[in-house]
Design a protein around this motif. Structure first.
Motif, PDB file in Angstrom:
ATOM      1  N   ASP A  14      19.800  45.414 -15.115  1.00  0.00           N
ATOM      2  CA  ASP A  14      18.988  46.069 -16.574  1.00  0.00           C
ATOM      3  C   ASP A  14      18.297  44.449 -16.665  1.00  0.00           C
ATOM      4  OD1 ASP A  14      20.592  48.139 -17.077  1.00  0.00           O
ATOM      5  OD2 ASP A  14      22.628  47.368 -17.111  1.00  0.00           O
ATOM      6  N   PHE A  15      16.945  44.116 -16.140  1.00  0.00           N
ATOM      7  CA  PHE A  15      16.712  42.254 -16.082  1.00  0.00           C
ATOM      8  C   PHE A  15      16.781  41.128 -16.484  1.00  0.00           C
ATOM      9  CE2 PHE A  15      13.022  45.181 -15.229  1.00  0.00           C
ATOM     10  CZ  PHE A  15      12.976  46.506 -15.447  1.00  0.00           C
ATOM     11  N   SER A  41      15.848  38.084 -19.908  1.00  0.00           N
ATOM     12  CA  SER A  41      15.164  39.117 -19.696  1.00  0.00           C
ATOM     13  C   SER A  41      14.416  38.580 -19.135  1.00  0.00           C
ATOM     14  CB  SER A  41      14.809  40.315 -20.744  1.00  0.00           C
ATOM     15  OG  SER A  41      14.352  41.169 -20.045  1.00  0.00           O
ATOM     16  N   LEU A  43      11.905  40.327 -17.857  1.00  0.00           N
ATOM     17  CA  LEU A  43      10.852  41.356 -18.311  1.00  0.00           C
ATOM     18  C   LEU A  43      10.188  40.058 -19.298  1.00  0.00           C
ATOM     19  CD1 LEU A  43      11.962  44.645 -19.716  1.00  0.00           C
ATOM     20  CD2 LEU A  43      10.608  44.368 -18.171  1.00  0.00           C
ATOM     21  N   HIS A  51       5.422  46.589 -19.373  1.00  0.00           N
ATOM     22  CA  HIS A  51       6.902  46.860 -19.187  1.00  0.00           C
ATOM     23  C   HIS A  51       7.609  48.180 -19.473  1.00  0.00           C
ATOM     24  CE1 HIS A  51       7.778  42.672 -22.207  1.00  0.00           C
ATOM     25  NE2 HIS A  51       7.775  42.764 -20.662  1.00  0.00           N
ATOM     26  N   ASP A  52       6.641  48.508 -19.209  1.00  0.00           N
ATOM     27  CA  ASP A  52       7.131  50.837 -19.231  1.00  0.00           C
ATOM     28  C   ASP A  52       7.406  51.243 -17.864  1.00  0.00           C
ATOM     29  OD1 ASP A  52       7.854  50.890 -21.465  1.00  0.00           O
ATOM     30  OD2 ASP A  52       5.505  52.059 -22.827  1.00  0.00           O
ATOM     31  N   ALA A  54       7.601  49.072 -15.825  1.00  0.00           N
ATOM     32  CA  ALA A  54       8.857  48.404 -14.613  1.00  0.00           C
ATOM     33  C   ALA A  54       9.987  48.735 -14.994  1.00  0.00           C
ATOM     34  CB  ALA A  54       8.549  46.589 -15.141  1.00  0.00           C
ATOM     35  N   ALA A  55      10.182  49.315 -16.224  1.00  0.00           N
ATOM     36  CA  ALA A  55      12.092  49.709 -16.810  1.00  0.00           C
ATOM     37  C   ALA A  55      11.399  51.326 -16.217  1.00  0.00           C
ATOM     38  CB  ALA A  55      11.780  50.418 -18.376  1.00  0.00           C
ATOM     39  N   HIS A  56      10.234  51.587 -15.835  1.00  0.00           N
ATOM     40  CA  HIS A  56      10.999  53.239 -15.042  1.00  0.00           C
ATOM     41  C   HIS A  56      11.448  53.291 -13.438  1.00  0.00           C
ATOM     42  CE1 HIS A  56      10.288  56.193 -18.551  1.00  0.00           C
ATOM     43  NE2 HIS A  56       8.814  55.581 -18.801  1.00  0.00           N
ATOM     44  N   THR A  57      10.759  51.874 -13.457  1.00  0.00           N
ATOM     45  CA  THR A  57      10.746  51.800 -11.705  1.00  0.00           C
ATOM     46  C   THR A  57      11.963  50.841 -11.636  1.00  0.00           C
ATOM     47  OG1 THR A  57       8.691  51.265 -11.605  1.00  0.00           O
ATOM     48  CG2 THR A  57      10.424  50.456  -9.969  1.00  0.00           C
ATOM     49  N   TYR A  58      12.901  50.670 -12.305  1.00  0.00           N
ATOM     50  CA  TYR A  58      14.069  50.083 -11.967  1.00  0.00           C
ATOM     51  C   TYR A  58      14.650  51.177 -12.748  1.00  0.00           C
ATOM     52  CZ  TYR A  58      18.620  47.540 -13.142  1.00  0.00           C
ATOM     53  OH  TYR A  58      19.621  46.771 -13.029  1.00  0.00           O
ATOM     54  N   TYR A  59      14.969  51.890 -13.417  1.00  0.00           N
ATOM     55  CA  TYR A  59      15.647  53.233 -13.489  1.00  0.00           C
ATOM     56  C   TYR A  59      15.817  53.906 -12.032  1.00  0.00           C
ATOM     57  CZ  TYR A  59      17.079  50.498 -17.663  1.00  0.00           C
ATOM     58  OH  TYR A  59      17.743  50.131 -18.658  1.00  0.00           O
TER      59      TYR A  59
END
Length: 409
Positions: A14-15, A41, A43, A51-52, A54-59
């Motif tokens: 979660d970064f 973080s 991020l 940021h968005d 990267a977050a979508h990619t992570y989840y």
């Protein structure tokens, strides 16, 4: 390509950084790995506009929707300077829990070298023709050069067929053309810093192609032009869309949950407030759910909710929105030409559930249930929140009377 110390490794959940090596820290201008582990973080190391993504990619990676791969990002070092990096992903186990390991390769110097090589047009063409990424050069959207990868990405048989296009805007979806024209002007006026964007393009066959592109100004034949590096992200974009849709659905009924309903309603209607005079909010509550749960068990209660959601969906238009508002309440945003039509739609839902085929498997008894309904209509200078609040108040009035009632405000 010599990477030397221009690559480093970080592991995070979660970064939140769990491990980093000194090379990773130095790439971003820090002294040691301890400086990275001290960040709240990672991020903070990524350009805010990414940021968005990267977050979508992570989840998507951690949920298994996407597979680890190699991606390019624009990051920022400790001084705020932009960096071009290559991110190599691996899902690993860290103290019994999955984590994401990222190997970062700093390509900033290499990209700078490539820009210097552009002084020799012949050598530049040799470089980009062998690239797996699509590369296009244009001036005011008149194509000057592209490699075969770009032509193939959009379904064209060869590079010349792209060069002969009157405007490269022809391959961009109409909804995105104005934004690309504005971005072109802003890039030349130095009003924006180049950063990756995702746009919709049109394949020669007519199908949709989603691409991620990065634009920069270069010198071409003694005059400025725009170089566009393009990556086909159609598959990952569709997976991301499917993932985003799933996280907005109620797990039981497969209609929007409360947060998903608000998110989609705001996106669909708030920017068109002046154009929504025929918008109605319908909130429906199952009258007998508690009794069904008590007499037949929660499994039958769940079946009643699923059954009701299906009845609602069957009576609504494709463009209407339906969601589960709370435990026994459902909400719909519908378009109707008049109060009578909106009421008729709500009544059709109420009456349709009277013929529900819900049967208790143990007793064979037919389980009947009804719904109370509150309706509100869009008013001048209204908001989605106020529209819903009025419908909710109408439902309370309906339930304060007897069951199976409809109140419109």
């Amino acid at each position: 390509m010599e990477f030397d110390t221009h690559y480093g490794v970080v592991i995070h959940q979660d970064f939140i950084p769990l491990y980093a090596d000194d090379n990773y820290a130095k790439i971003f201008g820090y002294t040691s790995a301890q400086d990275i582990l001290g960040l709240k973080s990672i991020l903070e190391l990524i350009d805010p506009e990414a940021h968005d993504i990267a977050a979508h990619t992570y989840y998507a990676l951690m949920s298994g929707i996407e597979k680890p791969q190699v991606r390019s990002y624009i990051n920022r070092n400790r001084l705020g300077q932009l960096m071009n990096v290559l991110s190599i992903e691996h899902v690993v186990e860290w103290q019994g829990r999955p984590a994401l390991q990222i190997t970062i390769v700093d390509l900033t110097e290499n990209i700078t070298l490539n820009k210097n090589l552009q002084q020799s047009e012949f050598r530049y063409r040799q470089l980009v023709n062998g690239s797996l990424q699509g590369i296009l050069i244009h001036r005011k959207f008149s194509p000057l050069f592209c490699n075969q990868a770009f032509a193939s990405l959009l379904g064209y048989p060869n590079r010349q067929s792209v060069i002969e296009l009157p405007s490269i805007l022809d391959v961009i979806d109409p909804d995105y053309r104005t934004r690309r024209q504005e971005a072109y002007s802003a890039l030349f006026d130095q009003k924006i810093t180049p950063h990756p964007v995702e746009i919709k393009c049109v394949h020669l066959s007519g199908k949709t192609v989603w691409v991620k592109l990065l634009e920069s100004i270069i010198d071409w034949a003694g005059q400025p032009a725009v170089q566009v590096t393009v990556i086909d992200i159609t598959e990952s974009y569709q997976l991301k869309q499917k993932f985003e849709q799933q996280i907005h659905l109620d797990y039981l009924t497969q209609v929007f949950h409360r947060r998903g309903m608000l998110h989609n309603a705001q996106a669909k209607y708030n920017e068109k407030a002046a154009q929504t005079p025929q918008l109605y909010c319908v909130i429906m509550g199952l009258d007998e759910l508690k009794q069904i749960n008590h007499l037949y068990g929660h499994v039958m209660g769940d079946k009643a909710l699923i059954n009701f959601a299906q009845h609602c969906q069957s009576k609504l238009a494709d463009d209407d929105l339906l969601g589960r508002w709370s435990g026994d309440e459902f909400i719909a945003l519908i378009k109707a030409g008049s109060n009578n039509i909106a009421r008729s739609i709500a009544e059709s839902i109420r009456h349709s559930i009277e013929d529900s085929e819900l049967i208790d498997p143990q007793s064979g008894k037919h389980i009947r249930f009804s719904a109370s309904v509150g309706i509100s209509k869009w008013q001048t200078d209204d908001t989605i929140e106020n529209l819903i609040l009025r419908a909710d108040s109408a439902l309370e009035l309906a339930r304060a009377q007897v069951t199976n009632q409809l109140v419109m405000v």
